[in-house]
Design an enzyme around this catalytic site. Sequence first.
Site, PDB file in Angstrom:
ATOM      1  N   CYS A   1      43.675  -6.078  30.730  1.00  7.78           N
ATOM      2  CA  CYS A   1      42.345  -6.645  30.287  1.00  7.78           C
ATOM      3  C   CYS A   1      42.232  -5.687  28.872  1.00  7.78           C
ATOM      4  CB  CYS A   1      41.346  -6.162  31.232  1.00  7.78           C
ATOM      5  SG  CYS A   1      39.614  -6.951  31.120  1.00  7.78           S
ATOM      6  N   GLY A   2      40.873  -5.082  28.773  1.00  2.00           N
ATOM      7  CA  GLY A   2      40.444  -4.604  27.548  1.00  2.00           C
ATOM      8  C   GLY A   2      41.578  -3.792  26.994  1.00  2.00           C
TER       9      GLY A   2
END
Length: 205
Positions: free
Chosen positions: A108-109
């Site tokens: 993800c991030g």
Amino acid sequence: MTETVHVAVYDSLADWEIGYVTTAISNPEWQRRPGRYRVRTVGAGPEPVTTMGGLRIVPDTHLEEVDPGDSAMLILAGNDIWPTEAFAPFVDKARQFLDSGVPVAAACGATGALAAAGMLDDRSHTSNAAEFLQAVGYGGSHLYRDEPAVTDGDLITATGIAPVDFARAIFERLDLYEPRTLAAWYALYGDHDPRGYHDLMASGS
């Protein structure tokens, strides 16, 4: 000798992305070599952090104390601080791990932060979407793969909505399970096939 898998913790940690990972590593059942690994959390400092789910975690250790030579892997889950300086120490540690030949798994991030630091420019990878990484202005878009999880050498990347695939890639890299056991585990948790449970039972016999 027990090897340590370091799981990075920070404010806004995406709890769901590492739940399968930490549970399976800590549970000796079905493992190829039970007790080979242990999970330890690592923060930027010793202060407690709060996850997206509101869980308060006191890190077992902090980044300055972690040497890649004493670790089996560094795991970086998604978060809301990845575009900020607060996440920079974790990016620096990930680079140190990869330079030392010790695997890093990012979802993800966290993949956005690695991309912005140029660490995905020469490795096949994935993320939440190609557009997500293009927005950080990185040079590796030609190596982007639209898959839930991708392994390229010592780097594992994953989208934030595929925690089971992220876990499977990590288990493969750590050689946590026999191949047939891992296939059964994924059939149960990834494909939601109840036959996977019976195959898991059989794999331990």
